[in-house]
Design a protein around this motif. Structure first.
Motif, PDB file in Angstrom:
ATOM      1  N   VAL A 144      61.833  43.208   7.496  1.00 27.86           N
ATOM      2  CA  VAL A 144      62.692  42.381   6.356  1.00 27.86           C
ATOM      3  C   VAL A 144      63.785  43.568   6.297  1.00 27.86           C
ATOM      4  N   ASP A 345      61.964  45.459   1.061  1.00 26.72           N
ATOM      5  CA  ASP A 345      61.161  44.901   2.061  1.00 26.72           C
ATOM      6  C   ASP A 345      60.041  44.065   1.337  1.00 26.72           C
ATOM      7  N   GLN A 346      60.163  44.058   0.071  1.00 28.02           N
ATOM      8  CA  GLN A 346      59.106  43.222  -0.570  1.00 28.02           C
ATOM      9  C   GLN A 346      59.018  41.837  -0.354  1.00 28.02           C
ATOM     10  N   ASP A 347      57.953  41.008  -0.046  1.00 31.15           N
ATOM     11  CA  ASP A 347      58.009  39.603   0.125  1.00 31.15           C
ATOM     12  C   ASP A 347      57.148  38.932  -1.003  1.00 31.15           C
ATOM     13  N   SER A 505      54.655  40.621   5.648  1.00 28.06           N
ATOM     14  CA  SER A 505      55.736  41.458   6.456  1.00 28.06           C
ATOM     15  C   SER A 505      55.029  42.182   7.730  1.00 28.06           C
ATOM     16  N   SER A 508      54.558  39.732  10.563  1.00 26.74           N
ATOM     17  CA  SER A 508      55.461  39.568  11.122  1.00 26.74           C
ATOM     18  C   SER A 508      55.817  40.700  12.207  1.00 26.74           C
ATOM     19  N   LEU A 531      59.726  35.064   4.444  1.00 22.41           N
ATOM     20  CA  LEU A 531      60.087  36.415   4.391  1.00 22.41           C
ATOM     21  C   LEU A 531      61.433  36.547   3.881  1.00 22.41           C
TER      22      LEU A 531
END
Length: 748
Positions: A144, A345-347, A505, A508, A531
C-alpha cells in the motif's frame, strides 16, 4: 556565408571530453539542488556577487562541493561564462524537471490500477487557500502506497470549486474520477456534506467511490469532547496552559528551572533513583513548583506574585494530581491508536481492530483500574509532600454553598463523579465517532482478515463485497468468484507461508511474492479494493507541515508552481529519495522529454549524410512513415549530450522543413501538423548566437510560407517569429534551454 559560421560547423567543435564535463557539471548542480530541496533551505542569498561573504545556500554549497572534489572544481573553472548553471531560472527549471520525473514515477507505479484520493485544504503563510491531493494505491509488489500528487490553489473552498480543482489535477496526469474507489477527507461540511459536499458530488458520478471519515480526526474530536464537557478536566488543561505561559515567558525563569532540575537529576543519578538514557530526564519532564515559589516571593509586581501563588496552590492539590494521572492513563491508551492510524500503509481492517482494542482497554481500566490509579496518585503525593485526603470524609467543593449541594464522600467524588464519568464519556465518544466499524461494507471487508487461519472467512459476505463494485465484477465474474473462493481459502490454510500473516497488507504482499495473485485474480482484486480504502489523511497533514516549513514568513511570495515542485521533492513519502541524480540528468538530456529544462542531444554532433540519404530513399520507395521516424530516431541518437542545446534546434527545424517538403512532394499534407509537433520538443543551445540565428532565417521563412500557403495554419507566422525571438533570447539570457511544448500545443 562563411564556412566557419555555418551551423553544422558548430557541432564539430565539441568532443567527448566536453560531453563528460557538461554531464559532471550538470550532475553536481542537481545534487546541490536536491540537498536544498530535502532540507527545505532557501536557494538564494541577499548578495550573490563574487565579493560577497555569503552568496546564498546554493552558490556556497556548489563552492563547497568544488573545494572537496578536484574533478568538479576543474569543470567549474573551465566552464564558459554563459554555462555556469547557477541562474535562478535554471534552478527552477531543474526543480520542475525533477518534480515531473518524480510524478512520472508515481503515475508509472500506479499504472492502470484503481486508487483512492486523500484531499484537504489549508491556508499558507500568504493567506492563500491551498488544496493538497494524495493518492492511495497498491503497487505491483502488493504494498500500500500513499503518494503526494499535487498542490492546487483554490480561490473558493466550496465543494464545487474543490471538485473542479480535483478533476483538473487528475486530468493533468491522465487520471479520471472513474478510477477512484475511495475518498478520505476530514469532517468539514464542504467535504462530507450529505447533499452538496465534495463526497456527495463525486458519489453522484461514481457510486463505487466510497467515503471513509478520517479515523485520526475522529479520535481527536473524541478526546476534545471529553476535555470540554468534563469541567474538572477542562480546568486541568487551562491550568497547564497558564503554567506553561507564566514559566516559559521569561528566559530567567527557564534558566532557573533548568538549573534546579539539573541539580536534582545529578543527585538522583548518584543515588540510583533514576536511570540515564536517550530521551530520559528531558526538559519536558521538569518540575515547575520551585520556579513558582521563586515568582511568588520575588515577582516583579503583585499581579505576578498573586498568579504564581494561585497556580502553586492548584498544582499542589490532590485533585490536580488525580486528574493529571487519570488523563495520563486515558491518553496512554489512545496514543498507541493515534500513532497506528498515522501510518501510511495502515489498512482499514487493522484500523478497525485497533479501535476495538482501545475500547477494550478503556473498559478494563474502568472495571479494574481504580485501585491501581489511587495507589499511584497516593505514592506521588507522598513523595512530593502533597496532602492526601481521607476517602471516607465529606468532599468539600470550593466556591459553592455547602447547603445547596449533595454531601458525598471523597471516595464517591473521585471514583464515581470523576473516574467513572470520564472513562464512560470517552468510551461513549469512541462508539459515537467510529460508526464506520458497523457499516456493511467494512463488515464484509473484515472477512478477508487472514488472522488465525482465516477464522473470519465468510463466503456470503465476500460475495456481497464484490457486489459493491459492479464495474469490477460482472455477473459472470461473480459466478467465477463464487466457485473460486473455497479453493482460495483452502489453499491459503494449507500453505505454511500464509500461516503467520496478521493483516490483509501482509496477505497482499505474500500473494505477489508467491505469484498466487495470478492464480486467484478475482480474490486479489477484492484484496486491493479493501486496501485502497483510506484510513486517515495524515499524508495530507504532513504535506501541510512541510508547506509551512518551505513557504515561511521570509519566503511568503513563493509561487504556487514553485511550491508544488518543492513539495514533491521535500515529502519523504515521495519516491524522489530513491531516484539518483543520473535519473534526473538523463531526463534533462532527453530531446523529447517534456518539460525539459536543460535538454541536450544524446550522441555525436555529426549527421551521417548516408543515413539521411537512406531515409529519403525509403520515403521515395513508399515507406514514408518509416523514413520519417527513422530520421528522427537517427537525429536524436547521433546528437551529442555535450552540446548545450545549441544548433540542435536548428538541425531539428531544418529536418522538420525537409519533412514538410517531403510530405508535400509525396502528397501527405494531412500529416504535416503531426510531423511538426513531433519535432517541436527540441531545445536551443547556449552557444546559439545572432550569427546562427540569421542562418536559420531562410529556413524559417520558407517553412512559414509553406504552413500559411499549403497547410492553412493561421498561427504559423506568429509561431515561427516566436521561435526566432526565443532563439535569440536564450542566447542572450544564457538559459539552459526550454521546452517547446507551448509551440507544440499551439500547433495542434
Amino acid at each position: 556565408m562563411k564556412q566557419k559560421q555555418h551551423i553544422e560547423v558548430v557541432f564539430q567543435k565539441h568532443s567527448d571530453q566536453a560531453k563528460k564535463d557538461y554531464r559532471t557539471h550538470l550532475t553536481a548542480t542537481i545534487e546541490c539542488i536536491r540537498f536544498l530541496l530535502r532540507q527545505g533551505l532557501a536557494f538564494r542569498g541577499d548578495d550573490e556577487s563574487h565579493n560577497s561573504n555569503n552568496q546564498g545556500n546554493f552558490l556556497e554549497l556548489l563552492d563547497f562541493l568544488a573545494q572537496h572534489n578536484t574533478e568538479i572544481d576543474r569543470v567549474f573553472k573551465n566552464a564558459r561564462g554563459n554555462l555556469k548553471l547557477v541562474a535562478p531560472k535554471i534552478q527552477k527549471d531543474i526543480v520542475r524537471a525533477a518534480a515531473s520525473e518524480t510524478t512520472k514515477v508515481i503515475i508509472d507505479d500506479l499504472g492502470d490500477d484503481l486508487f483512492s484520493v486523500l484531499v484537504d485544504e489549508a491556508r499558507d503563510i500568504s493567506v492563500k487557500e491551498q488544496m493538497v491531493v494524495c493518492l492511495r494505491y497498491v503497487n505491483k509488489e502488493g504494498i500500500v502506497m500513499e503518494r503526494f500528487l499535487g498542490l492546487v490553489h483554490v480561490s473558493s473552498t466550496n465543494a464545487l470549486s474543490l471538485k473542479v480543482a480535483l478533476e483538473s489535477l487528475l486530468a493533468k496526469h491522465s487520471l479520471s474520477l472513474a478510477r477512484i474507489r475511495g475518498q478520505g477527507y476530514d469532517g468539514a461540511s464542504n467535504m462530507q456534506g450529505e447533499f452538496n459536499g465534495l463526497k456527495s458530488l463525486i458519489l453522484k458520478e461514481n457510486a463505487c467511490d466510497f467515503y471513509v471519515y478520517c479515523f485520526a480526526h475522529q479520535l481527536q474530536l473524541a478526546l476534545v469532547v471529553v476535555t470540554k464537557k468534563q469541567v474538572e478536566i477542562a480546568l486541568l488543561f487551562n491550568l497547564l496552559a497558564s503554567l506553561c505561559n507564566i514559566v516559559g515567558a521569561s528566559c530567567k525563569r527557564k534558566d532557573m528551572l533548568r538549573e534546579s532540575q539539573m541539580q536534582k537529576t545529578i543527585v538522583a543519578l548518584q543515588n540510583g533513583d533514576v536511570s540515564s538514557g536517550c530521551g530520559l530526564n528531558q526538559e519536558t519532564t521538569l518540575k515547575m513548583a520551585e520556579v513558582l515559589k521563586v515568582i511568588e516571593e520575588d515577582g516583579n509586581n503583585p499581579e505576578q506574585r498573586a498568579e504564581a501563588c494561585q497556580l502553586l496552590n492548584h498544582i499542589q492539590s490532590f485533585e490536580f494530581v488525580f486528574n493529571l494521572h487519570l488523563m495520563k492513563s486515558i491518553l496512554g491508551v489512545t496514543k498507541k491508536l493515534s500513532q497506528a492510524l498515522q501510518r501510511s500503509d495502515q489498512d482499514i481492517i487493522n484500523a478497525m481492530t485497533l479501535v476495538k482494542v482501545s475500547k477494550q482497554r478503556l473498559q478494563s481500566i474502568r472495571d479494574d483500574g481504580w485501585s491501581s490509579l489511587l495507589n499511584e496518585v497516593s505514592l506521588f503525593c507522598d513523595s512530593h509532600n502533597i496532602l492526601v485526603p481521607n476517602m471516607n470524609d465529606i468532599f468539600v467543593t470550593q466556591g459553592r454553598s455547602r447547603r445547596k449541594i449533595q454531601k458525598v464522600s471523597n471516595l464517591h467524588h473521585f471514583q464515581v463523579e470523576l473516574f467513572y464519568q470520564v472513562v464512560d464519556r470517552q468510551l461513549q465518544e469512541l462508539n459515537n465517532r467510529f460508526t464506520e466499524v458497523n457499516t456493511e461494507l467494512l463488515l464484509c471487508i473484515a472477512c478477508l482478515n487472514p488472522s488465525d487461519s482465516f477464522f473470519a472467512f465468510d463466503k456470503e459476505k465476500l460475495l456481497r463485497l464484490a457486489e459493491f463494485y459492479p464495474h469490477e465484477f460482472s455477473s459472470t465474474q461473480l459466478l467465477a468468484l463464487d466457485s473460486q473462493l473455497e479453493n482460495f481459502i483452502l489453499d491459503m490454510r494449507l500453505d505454511d507461508q500464509f500461516s503467520n500473516i496478521n493483516g490483509i497488507s501482509g496477505l497482499s504482499q505474500k500473494l505477489v511474492e508467491t505469484k498466487k495473485h495470478v492464480v486467484y485474480p478475482l480474490e486479489f482484486l477484492l484484496l486491493k479494493l479493501a486496501l485502497i480504502l483510506p484510513v486517515a489523511t495524515t499524508s495530507v497533514e504532513r504535506t501541510f507541515s512541510a508547506m509551512n516549513i518551505i513557504k515561511s514568513r521570509l519566503r511568503n511570495r513563493m509561487g504556487d508552481e514553485w511550491l508544488n515542485d518543492w513539495l514533491s521533492q521535500r515529502r519523504r513519502a515521495s519516491p524522489s529519495s530513491d531516484l539518483s541524480s543520473c535519473r534526473y540528468c538523463t531526463r534533462l538530456t532527453q530531446p523529447h522529454s517534456a518539460p525539459c529544462c536543460a535538454a541536450l542531444p544524446s550522441s555525436s554532433p555529426m549527421i551521417d549524410e548516408r543515413e539521411r540519404g537512406r531515409g529519403e530513399r525509403e520515403e521515395r520507395e513508399g515507406s514514408c512513415s518509416r523514413g520519417l521516424e527513422g530520421r528522427h530516431h537517427r537525429l536524436h541518437r547521433d546528437l551529442s549530450p555535450s552540446l548545450e542545446p545549441a544548433a540542435f534546434i536548428a538541425i531539428s527545424r531544418h529536418l522538420c522543413l525537409c519533412q514538410i517538403l517531403d510530405h508535400r512532394r509525396l502528397g501527405c499534407v494531412e500529416e504535416e501538423g503531426a510531423t511538426g509537433c513531433r519535432c517541436a520538443l527540441s531545445p536551443l543551445p547556449l552557444s546559439f548566437n545572432r550569427r546562427h540565428a540569421k542562418s536559420l532565417l531562410p529556413l524559417l521563412r520558407e517553412k512559414r510560407e509553406l504552413e500559411e500557403r499549403e497547410i492553412g495554419c493561421a498561427r504559423g507566422a506568429a509561431v515561427n517569429r516566436g521561435l526566432f525571438r526565443h532563439c535569440y533570447c536564450v542566447a542572450v539570457r544564457v538559459n539552459l534551454g526550454c521546452y517547446w511544448s507551448c509551440w507544440c500545443r499551439s500547433w495542434s
